[in-house]
Design an enzyme around this catalytic site. Structure first.
Site, PDB file in Angstrom:
ATOM      1  N   ASP A  29       2.051  35.694 -35.852  1.00  0.00           N
ATOM      2  CA  ASP A  29       2.603  36.586 -36.896  1.00  0.00           C
ATOM      3  C   ASP A  29       1.618  37.025 -37.983  1.00  0.00           C
ATOM      4  O   ASP A  29       1.985  37.093 -39.169  1.00  0.00           O
ATOM      5  CB  ASP A  29       3.819  35.914 -37.565  1.00  0.00           C
ATOM      6  CG  ASP A  29       4.932  35.604 -36.579  1.00  0.00           C
ATOM      7  OD1 ASP A  29       4.807  35.972 -35.395  1.00  0.00           O
ATOM      8  OD2 ASP A  29       5.928  34.981 -36.992  1.00  0.00           O
ATOM      9  N   GLU A  77       6.866  38.519 -35.495  1.00  0.00           N
ATOM     10  CA  GLU A  77       8.291  38.314 -35.790  1.00  0.00           C
ATOM     11  C   GLU A  77       8.911  39.659 -36.144  1.00  0.00           C
ATOM     12  O   GLU A  77       8.347  40.413 -36.950  1.00  0.00           O
ATOM     13  CB  GLU A  77       8.473  37.346 -36.972  1.00  0.00           C
ATOM     14  CG  GLU A  77       9.949  37.134 -37.327  1.00  0.00           C
ATOM     15  CD  GLU A  77      10.178  36.178 -38.487  1.00  0.00           C
ATOM     16  OE1 GLU A  77       9.232  35.505 -38.920  1.00  0.00           O
ATOM     17  OE2 GLU A  77      11.336  36.113 -38.954  1.00  0.00           O
ATOM     18  N   LYS A 134       9.015  38.354 -31.110  1.00  0.00           N
ATOM     19  CA  LYS A 134       9.988  37.262 -31.210  1.00  0.00           C
ATOM     20  C   LYS A 134      10.981  37.546 -32.332  1.00  0.00           C
ATOM     21  O   LYS A 134      10.586  37.963 -33.425  1.00  0.00           O
ATOM     22  CB  LYS A 134       9.269  35.927 -31.437  1.00  0.00           C
ATOM     23  CG  LYS A 134       8.455  35.845 -32.721  1.00  0.00           C
ATOM     24  CD  LYS A 134       7.650  34.555 -32.708  1.00  0.00           C
ATOM     25  CE  LYS A 134       6.950  34.258 -34.006  1.00  0.00           C
ATOM     26  NZ  LYS A 134       7.768  34.096 -35.187  1.00  0.00           N
ATOM     27  N   LYS A 137      11.837  32.295 -35.624  1.00  0.00           N
ATOM     28  CA  LYS A 137      10.649  31.681 -36.208  1.00  0.00           C
ATOM     29  C   LYS A 137       9.773  31.077 -35.113  1.00  0.00           C
ATOM     30  O   LYS A 137       8.553  31.150 -35.176  1.00  0.00           O
ATOM     31  CB  LYS A 137      11.042  30.628 -37.244  1.00  0.00           C
ATOM     32  CG  LYS A 137      11.930  31.154 -38.379  1.00  0.00           C
ATOM     33  CD  LYS A 137      11.339  32.339 -39.101  1.00  0.00           C
ATOM     34  CE  LYS A 137      12.244  32.821 -40.237  1.00  0.00           C
ATOM     35  NZ  LYS A 137      11.812  34.139 -40.760  1.00  0.00           N
ATOM     36  N   VAL A 162       0.512  32.504 -39.574  1.00  0.00           N
ATOM     37  CA  VAL A 162       1.345  32.268 -40.762  1.00  0.00           C
ATOM     38  C   VAL A 162       2.828  32.240 -40.388  1.00  0.00           C
ATOM     39  O   VAL A 162       3.237  32.866 -39.413  1.00  0.00           O
ATOM     40  CB  VAL A 162       1.096  33.377 -41.811  1.00  0.00           C
ATOM     41  CG1 VAL A 162      -0.346  33.342 -42.281  1.00  0.00           C
ATOM     42  CG2 VAL A 162       1.436  34.778 -41.300  1.00  0.00           C
ATOM     43  N   THR A 163       3.620  31.512 -41.199  1.00  0.00           N
ATOM     44  CA  THR A 163       3.182  30.600 -42.222  1.00  0.00           C
ATOM     45  C   THR A 163       3.217  29.170 -41.661  1.00  0.00           C
ATOM     46  O   THR A 163       3.967  28.884 -40.730  1.00  0.00           O
ATOM     47  CB  THR A 163       4.068  30.656 -43.496  1.00  0.00           C
ATOM     48  OG1 THR A 163       5.411  30.264 -43.172  1.00  0.00           O
ATOM     49  CG2 THR A 163       4.063  32.032 -44.103  1.00  0.00           C
ATOM     50  N   CYS A 167       6.817  29.602 -39.206  1.00  0.00           N
ATOM     51  CA  CYS A 167       6.665  29.988 -37.796  1.00  0.00           C
ATOM     52  C   CYS A 167       5.622  29.156 -37.049  1.00  0.00           C
ATOM     53  O   CYS A 167       5.771  28.918 -35.847  1.00  0.00           O
ATOM     54  CB  CYS A 167       6.366  31.473 -37.696  1.00  0.00           C
ATOM     55  SG  CYS A 167       7.805  32.465 -38.164  1.00  0.00           S
ATOM     56  N   GLN A 207       2.011   9.914 -37.088  1.00  0.00           N
ATOM     57  CA  GLN A 207       2.613   9.089 -36.030  1.00  0.00           C
ATOM     58  C   GLN A 207       1.893   9.271 -34.697  1.00  0.00           C
ATOM     59  O   GLN A 207       2.508   9.452 -33.643  1.00  0.00           O
ATOM     60  CB  GLN A 207       4.099   9.415 -35.873  1.00  0.00           C
ATOM     61  CG  GLN A 207       4.886   9.238 -37.165  1.00  0.00           C
ATOM     62  CD  GLN A 207       6.370   9.477 -36.971  1.00  0.00           C
ATOM     63  OE1 GLN A 207       7.027   8.721 -36.255  1.00  0.00           O
ATOM     64  NE2 GLN A 207       6.884  10.518 -37.585  1.00  0.00           N
TER      65      GLN A 207
HETATM   66  N1  TIU Z   1       6.105  34.074 -39.558  1.00  0.00           N
HETATM   67  C1  TIU Z   1       6.797  33.341 -40.425  1.00  0.00           C
HETATM   68  O1  TIU Z   1       6.376  32.266 -40.805  1.00  0.00           O
HETATM   69  N2  TIU Z   1       7.992  33.874 -40.918  1.00  0.00           N
HETATM   70  C2  TIU Z   1       8.481  33.613 -42.181  1.00  0.00           C
HETATM   71  O2  TIU Z   1       9.541  34.111 -42.539  1.00  0.00           O
HETATM   72  N3  TIU Z   1       7.725  32.797 -42.985  1.00  0.00           N
HETATM   73  C3  TIU Z   1       7.964  32.498 -44.300  1.00  0.00           C
HETATM   74  O3  TIU Z   1       7.241  31.658 -44.839  1.00  0.00           O
HETATM   75  N4  TIU Z   1       8.934  33.103 -44.949  1.00  0.00           N
END
Ligand code: TIU
Length: 227
Positions: A29, A77, A134, A137, A162-163, A167, A207
């Site tokens: 993303d 996304e 997609k 997430k 990210v993030t 995701c 872990q």
């Molecule tokens: N790609 C992804 O992480 N989608 C999000 O909505 N991330 C946020 O941190 N909001």
């Protein structure tokens, strides 16, 4: 390179091993909607400048993967223009006056085909690199990612993007449950929240590597260049 042709990356909780034919760089993303002003990330109330430090280390890894002809996969996304794959719960979450599907400065927010939905120019996909659209997430939910990976014999994933806690973490967990070994280079993933960046990475490697491995991208570069 090991005598069996694999590469060994210094990582936590211990070394990560991958084969050049069985590894993919999975870039999550890296879209304008998350990294540029006027998109979904900013709509959620975030300072998108915080993610831009991830671009240069991602470019470095992408260049290595491309120069060696190794597998590269990108994800985005977003939703169909008719919003048929947008759950009503996701549409209304946050109670923002502007939501997914509404028109923003980069087109309709988080909608496929719009400028904001596309990948940033610095990491723009090349012909032959799969792009996974997609709706959720995680990159495995409602996509053909697992089929593509199995068809290509991919078993190890280097997951960036990210993030970190949203995701990236969701995808690492989905991949781990499907039997993939996942390595996350810490400087190639970013969060709008420093504390989530730290904890998101700690959760992966804790872990005994409950979800996967964490390193710095320097360690991957060193492993690949160490013949
Ligand atoms: N790609 C992804 O992480 N989608 C999000 O909505 N991330 C946020 O941190 N909001």
């Amino acid at each position: 390179m090991n005598t069996n042709g694999t590469f060994q990356v210094t990582a936590e909780p211990y070394d990560f091993e991958f084969g050049p034919d069985s590894v993919a760089l999975l870039i999550i993303d890296m879209q304008r909607d998350f990294l540029e002003p006027g998109g979904f990330g900013e709509m959620l109330g975030n300072d998108v400048a915080q993610l831009r430090g991830t671009i240069e280390p991602n470019v470095r890894l992408l260049n290595i993967w491309r120069s060696r002809g190794w597998h590269v996969i990108h994800t985005r996304e977003g939703h169909r223009p008719d919003l048929g794959c947008l759950p009503p719960a996701k549409k209304v979450r946050g109670k923002s006056p502007t939501t997914i599907g509404d028109v923003g400065p980069m087109g309709r927010i988080l909608v496929r085909g719009e400028a904001g939905h596309d990948i940033i120019p610095e990491l723009y996909p090349k012909f032959g690199e799969a792009v996974i659209d997609k709706p959720g997430k995680g990159a495995f939910y409602a996509t053909d990612l697992h089929a593509i990976l199995m068809n290509r014999g991919i078993k190890q994933l280097i997951i960036t993007g990210v993030t970190t806690e949203v995701c990236v973490n969701t995808t690492v967990r989905e991949a781990n449950d499907r039997g993939y070994d996942c390595l996350v280079p810490s400087d190639c993933v970013g969060s709008y929240f420093p504390e989530f960046q730290e904890m998101g990475l700690k959760m992966i490697k804790a872990q005994g590597g409950i979800f996967g491995w964490v390193c710095h991208s320097d360690q991957i570069v060193a492993a690949v260049n160490h013949q």
